[in-house]
Motif scaffolding. Structure first.
Motif, mmCIF file in Angstrom:
data_model
loop_
_atom_site.group_PDB
_atom_site.id
_atom_site.type_symbol
_atom_site.label_atom_id
_atom_site.label_comp_id
_atom_site.label_asym_id
_atom_site.label_seq_id
_atom_site.Cartn_x
_atom_site.Cartn_y
_atom_site.Cartn_z
ATOM 1 N N LEU A 99 -11.713 -6.166 1.299
ATOM 2 C CA LEU A 99 -12.773 -5.878 2.263
ATOM 3 C C LEU A 99 -12.192 -5.604 3.642
ATOM 4 C CD1 LEU A 99 -15.384 -8.611 1.211
ATOM 5 C CD2 LEU A 99 -15.374 -6.182 0.616
ATOM 6 N N VAL A 100 -11.178 -6.383 4.029
ATOM 7 C CA VAL A 100 -10.537 -6.173 5.317
ATOM 8 C C VAL A 100 -9.822 -4.824 5.333
ATOM 9 C CG1 VAL A 100 -8.761 -6.997 6.904
ATOM 10 C CG2 VAL A 100 -10.298 -8.636 5.782
ATOM 11 N N ALA A 101 -9.115 -4.507 4.257
ATOM 12 C CA ALA A 101 -8.363 -3.252 4.189
ATOM 13 C C ALA A 101 -9.279 -2.042 4.274
ATOM 14 C CB ALA A 101 -7.555 -3.196 2.888
ATOM 15 N N ALA A 102 -10.497 -2.173 3.757
ATOM 16 C CA ALA A 102 -11.434 -1.050 3.763
ATOM 17 C C ALA A 102 -11.837 -0.646 5.181
ATOM 18 C CB ALA A 102 -12.669 -1.399 2.949
ATOM 19 N N HIS A 103 -11.660 -1.551 6.139
ATOM 20 C CA HIS A 103 -12.026 -1.252 7.530
ATOM 21 C C HIS A 103 -10.873 -0.648 8.320
ATOM 22 C CE1 HIS A 103 -16.100 -2.976 7.638
ATOM 23 N NE2 HIS A 103 -15.647 -3.842 6.762
ATOM 24 N N LEU A 104 -9.686 -0.566 7.713
ATOM 25 C CA LEU A 104 -8.564 0.097 8.378
ATOM 26 C C LEU A 104 -8.737 1.606 8.233
ATOM 27 C CD1 LEU A 104 -5.574 -2.043 7.037
ATOM 28 C CD2 LEU A 104 -6.458 -2.041 9.380
ATOM 29 N N PRO A 105 -8.493 2.387 9.287
ATOM 30 C CA PRO A 105 -8.532 3.846 9.140
ATOM 31 C C PRO A 105 -7.596 4.285 8.023
ATOM 32 C CG PRO A 105 -8.366 3.232 11.460
ATOM 33 C CD PRO A 105 -8.174 1.963 10.667
ATOM 34 N N LEU A 106 -8.029 5.260 7.249
ATOM 35 C CA LEU A 106 -7.289 5.636 6.047
ATOM 36 C C LEU A 106 -5.858 6.046 6.349
ATOM 37 C CD1 LEU A 106 -7.441 6.011 3.009
ATOM 38 C CD2 LEU A 106 -8.296 8.320 3.392
ATOM 39 N N ILE B 286 -3.728 4.985 8.456
ATOM 40 C CA ILE B 286 -2.776 3.909 8.730
ATOM 41 C C ILE B 286 -2.868 2.791 7.703
ATOM 42 C CG2 ILE B 286 -2.818 4.366 11.204
ATOM 43 C CD1 ILE B 286 -4.507 1.791 11.496
ATOM 44 N N ARG B 287 -3.751 2.946 6.717
ATOM 45 C CA ARG B 287 -3.971 1.864 5.757
ATOM 46 C C ARG B 287 -2.727 1.555 4.916
ATOM 47 N NH1 ARG B 287 -9.252 2.809 2.559
ATOM 48 N NH2 ARG B 287 -9.981 2.889 4.716
ATOM 49 N N PRO B 288 -2.099 2.561 4.268
ATOM 50 C CA PRO B 288 -0.936 2.235 3.430
ATOM 51 C C PRO B 288 0.221 1.583 4.198
ATOM 52 C CG PRO B 288 -1.798 4.389 2.847
ATOM 53 C CD PRO B 288 -2.491 3.970 4.112
ATOM 54 N N PRO B 289 0.688 2.154 5.335
ATOM 55 C CA PRO B 289 1.810 1.501 6.022
ATOM 56 C C PRO B 289 1.455 0.141 6.587
ATOM 57 C CG PRO B 289 0.960 3.336 7.335
ATOM 58 C CD PRO B 289 0.318 3.420 5.993
ATOM 59 N N THR B 290 0.199 -0.032 7.013
ATOM 60 C CA THR B 290 -0.212 -1.345 7.538
ATOM 61 C C THR B 290 -0.204 -2.393 6.441
ATOM 62 O OG1 THR B 290 -1.604 -0.270 9.206
ATOM 63 C CG2 THR B 290 -2.043 -2.591 8.737
ATOM 64 N N LEU B 291 -0.731 -2.044 5.282
ATOM 65 C CA LEU B 291 -0.761 -2.989 4.160
ATOM 66 C C LEU B 291 0.655 -3.313 3.680
ATOM 67 C CD1 LEU B 291 -3.784 -1.580 2.116
ATOM 68 C CD2 LEU B 291 -3.716 -3.703 3.438
ATOM 69 N N ARG C 147 3.090 -14.747 -0.449
ATOM 70 C CA ARG C 147 1.661 -14.784 -0.796
ATOM 71 C C ARG C 147 1.017 -13.431 -0.535
ATOM 72 N NH1 ARG C 147 -3.277 -15.974 2.079
ATOM 73 N NH2 ARG C 147 -4.883 -16.614 0.570
ATOM 74 N N PHE C 148 1.271 -12.857 0.641
ATOM 75 C CA PHE C 148 0.685 -11.566 0.956
ATOM 76 C C PHE C 148 1.191 -10.486 0.006
ATOM 77 C CE2 PHE C 148 -0.065 -12.680 5.701
ATOM 78 C CZ PHE C 148 -1.150 -13.459 5.333
ATOM 79 N N SER C 149 2.457 -10.561 -0.355
ATOM 80 C CA SER C 149 3.016 -9.582 -1.270
ATOM 81 C C SER C 149 2.316 -9.631 -2.618
ATOM 82 C CB SER C 149 4.513 -9.815 -1.448
ATOM 83 O OG SER C 149 5.062 -8.887 -2.364
ATOM 84 N N ASN C 150 2.071 -10.841 -3.130
ATOM 85 C CA ASN C 150 1.424 -10.987 -4.433
ATOM 86 C C ASN C 150 -0.027 -10.515 -4.410
ATOM 87 O OD1 ASN C 150 3.752 -12.076 -5.564
ATOM 88 N ND2 ASN C 150 3.155 -14.189 -5.105
ATOM 89 N N ILE C 151 -0.676 -10.648 -3.243
ATOM 90 C CA ILE C 151 -2.071 -10.223 -3.136
ATOM 91 C C ILE C 151 -2.175 -8.710 -2.961
ATOM 92 C CG2 ILE C 151 -4.147 -10.331 -1.690
ATOM 93 C CD1 ILE C 151 -3.373 -13.205 -0.998
ATOM 94 N N ILE C 152 -1.327 -8.165 -2.101
ATOM 95 C CA ILE C 152 -1.466 -6.766 -1.703
ATOM 96 C C ILE C 152 -0.848 -5.808 -2.705
ATOM 97 C CG2 ILE C 152 -0.776 -5.087 0.066
ATOM 98 C CD1 ILE C 152 -1.067 -7.348 2.112
ATOM 99 N N ILE C 153 0.302 -6.184 -3.275
ATOM 100 C CA ILE C 153 0.996 -5.307 -4.225
ATOM 101 C C ILE C 153 0.809 -5.848 -5.633
ATOM 102 C CG2 ILE C 153 3.214 -4.325 -4.892
ATOM 103 C CD1 ILE C 153 4.151 -4.706 -2.025
ATOM 104 N N PRO C 154 0.181 -5.094 -6.533
ATOM 105 C CA PRO C 154 -0.346 -3.729 -6.330
ATOM 106 C C PRO C 154 -1.854 -3.686 -6.080
ATOM 107 C CG PRO C 154 -0.229 -4.178 -8.651
ATOM 108 C CD PRO C 154 0.230 -5.441 -7.955
ATOM 109 N N HIS C 155 -2.524 -4.867 -6.084
ATOM 110 C CA HIS C 155 -3.982 -4.902 -6.148
ATOM 111 C C HIS C 155 -4.670 -4.134 -5.023
ATOM 112 C CE1 HIS C 155 -2.405 -8.354 -8.363
ATOM 113 N NE2 HIS C 155 -3.493 -8.284 -9.108
ATOM 114 N N VAL C 156 -4.180 -4.277 -3.799
ATOM 115 C CA VAL C 156 -4.826 -3.648 -2.644
ATOM 116 C C VAL C 156 -4.102 -2.366 -2.231
ATOM 117 C CG1 VAL C 156 -5.580 -3.975 -0.267
ATOM 118 C CG2 VAL C 156 -5.614 -5.915 -1.862
ATOM 119 N N LEU C 157 -2.777 -2.400 -2.252
ATOM 120 C CA LEU C 157 -1.991 -1.267 -1.767
ATOM 121 C C LEU C 157 -2.274 0.006 -2.546
ATOM 122 C CD1 LEU C 157 0.205 -0.290 0.188
ATOM 123 C CD2 LEU C 157 1.905 -0.942 -1.535
ATOM 124 N N TYR C 158 -2.482 -0.111 -3.841
ATOM 125 C CA TYR C 158 -2.633 1.075 -4.685
ATOM 126 C C TYR C 158 -4.088 1.457 -4.934
ATOM 127 C CZ TYR C 158 2.354 0.845 -5.535
ATOM 128 O OH TYR C 158 3.719 0.845 -5.373
#
Length: 545
Positions: A13-20, A22-27, A36-47
């Motif tokens: 939900l937070v990532a969806a509010h980032l401008p598209l 800058i979203r990939p490099p920010t994540l 912890r952030f790595s396990n959450i973001i890669i690959p579930h959110v990043l991809y």
């Protein structure tokens, strides 16, 4: 609550509010800060959002996705990357890239491999598909008529398509026989965006159905974007205005004429949820005759010609957040902003774009000779001296009308000193992003010396070097892209990014590059860092290209 304690399910939900853009490099940067952030973001959110550029990149990546999907079918427990993708963008390379005109190995194209990936259930959670095919010369592949059937059968969550650079007969036939047929079954579609030039589409007979049968469009549409070069004799858009789409928030049109203003008046009444309305340059007719206050109560974004803006602006100026004025002549834009708005200001405006032509035409264009001085006194320029470029006086009036803008896009040319320009821009205390481009490439560039920049010469074969002695006659002639960014940012202390376009907002620099301004602790410009220019145009915050 600290960021370390944010529940994992909220990251999407937070990532969806980032401008598209800058979203990939920010994540990715966030993922590298902790396990912890790595396990959450890669690959579930990043991809969730994936962009592939050129067949050379897209074909092997999509083939890898197919292999991963097949391994899943064979009993492997690892979730394929394709299963995380919600938005996929497949973008071709511009024609000046050598590899863009060469087929991938085995003559596979990104579209053919993409369809195989869909057919093997490799994208089961796909929601939005963006396909952008720039002018790739002799190597182009049409949309197969079975492509949309594959999406319908294998992507149950599919809700939107964005197709740009459609060309001529092959795409027109694919749209008619495949896409529109699929629309009848894709009842939950919420986004339709079609962009390109279909002038070559010929009706086989006088009784042949028109390309767009609007009765087949899903009624739950949130976004409808039709920007197609069309032979108006072959298409009838009147049926569009009879539709009722209760959830329509975004409407963008081009190459559409309105012969009966009562149709649009009733359409506005039936669509009070519209928040964004764009009527591009090839839109004709009277769109707002009889427009009444309160008709579009939620409209915050408007793009249109001067003739339309002068009618609608008095009714929406206090709530408008983004405005783009097309086809203004000389001083029509500052005239409009200062005279057609309450108190001469747009207090909520954050984004402003202006496309301007200039000249000494004796025709009585409303407001084109309008001038305002520092004290607000208004005069009329002489008929034979009416030409008005983007100079310090012009920008001073813009700053008075829209003091809170954060991004400004100017399409035209300038022959004023850099000090005059930046002094006027400094009247905008919140301005961070500036985009400058010409109206048409063969008619010059924003600063005449832009013609001599390597990026400009590389992009257009008919660009010509301007002799140095001729450049000496101009008030400001930066010798390079970096110098222009440096000078503008040095004179306007709030600027964070400057982008130049070669024509009508299209990015000049090869591959899409703009200048990010790096400042020292004292606020002085220390470096101009070239960065990808995604989303720098007004209204392109969620565009990949």
């Amino acid at each position: 609550m600290t960021v370390e304690n944010v529940p994992s399910e909220l990251f999407s939900l937070v990532a969806a509010h980032l401008p598209l853009h800058i979203r990939p490099p920010t994540l990715l940067s966030l993922a590298l800060t902790s396990r912890r952030f790595s396990n959450i973001i890669i690959p579930h959110v990043l991809y969730t959002h994936v962009r592939l550029v050129g067949d050379k990149q897209a074909v092997p990546v999509l083939r890898d996705f197919i292999q991963a999907a097949n391994r899943k079918e064979e009993g492997h427990t690892t979730t394929p990357i394709g299963h995380y993708i919600r938005h996929l963008c497949v973008q071709s390379l511009p024609a000046f890239h050598t590899e863009s005109v060469l087929p991938a190995p085995d003559n596979d194209t990104s579209l053919s491999v993409l369809q195989r990936l869909i057919d093997c259930d490799g994208l089961p959670n796909l929601v939005l598909l963006t396909i952008d095919r720039e002018d790739t010369g002799r190597y182009q592949s049409p949309f197969p008529t079975t492509f949309w059937t594959s999406i319908q059968q294998h992507c149950p969550n599919f809700q939107g398509m964005q197709l740009s650079s459609l060309v001529e007969n092959s795409d027109a036939e694919g749209i008619k026989s495949g896409l529109l047929a699929a629309l009848q079954k894709l009842k939950e579609m919420k986004t339709i965006r079609l962009e390109g030039r279909l002038e070559g589409y010929e009706a086989e007979s006088d009784t042949e159905p028109i390309l767009f049968d609007f009765s087949k469009f899903p009624v739950h549409l949130h976004t409808l974007d039709l920007r197609l070069g069309l032979r108006r004799s072959n298409f009838d858009f009147r049926e569009l205005f009879y539709l009722v789409m209760p959830n329509l928030h975004v409407l963008i049109l081009d190459s559409v004429d309105v012969g009966d203003p009562s149709l649009t008046k009733e359409f506005w009444k039936k669509h009070p949820r519209l928040t964004r309305l764009e009527l591009w340059k090839r839109v004709g007719g009277l769109w707002f005759n009889g427009f009444e206050r309160g008709m579009l109560p939620n409209l915050t974004v408007f793009k249109g010609k001067f003739i339309s803006a002068r009618i609608i602006l008095p009714h929406i100026s206090e709530s408008l957040v983004s405005l783009y004025l097309l086809d203004t002549y000389n001083a029509q834009a500052p005239y409009l902003l200062r005279t057609a708005t309450k108190g001469g200001t747009l207090p909520a405006l954050r984004s402003l774009g202006i496309q301007r032509d200039s000249g000494n035409s004796p025709k009585a264009y409303e407001g084109h000779r309008w001038r305002e001085d520092e004290r607000g006194a208004v005069t009329q320029a002489p008929v034979l001296k009416a030409a008005k470029r983007f100079d310090g006086n012009y920008l001073m009036s813009i700053a008075k009308a829209a003091p809170n803008i954060e991004e400004l896009e100017l399409v035209g040319d300038s022959d004023d000193t850099v000090n005059s320009i930046t002094s006027a821009l400094s009247r905008l205390p919140k301005l961070t992003q500036l985009t400058l481009s010409a109206t048409q490439v063969h008619r010059g560039s924003f600063f005449e010396s832009c013609h001599n920049w390597p990026e400009f010469l590389a992009r257009w074969y008919h660009a010509r070097m301007i002799p140095d002695d001729r450049l000496q006659g101009y008030a400001y002639a930066p010798l390079s892209f970096d110098q222009a960014v440096y000078d503008l940012a040095s004179g306007c202390s709030t600027l964070e990014r400057v982008t130049f376009g070669y024509t009508f907002g299209t990015l000049l620099t090869m591959g899409g590059v703009s200048g990010r301004v790096i400042r020292g602790e004292d606020g002085e410009v220390k470096e101009v860092q070239r960065v990808a220019a995604w989303a720098n145009g007004i209204g392109k915050e969620e565009d990949w290209y």
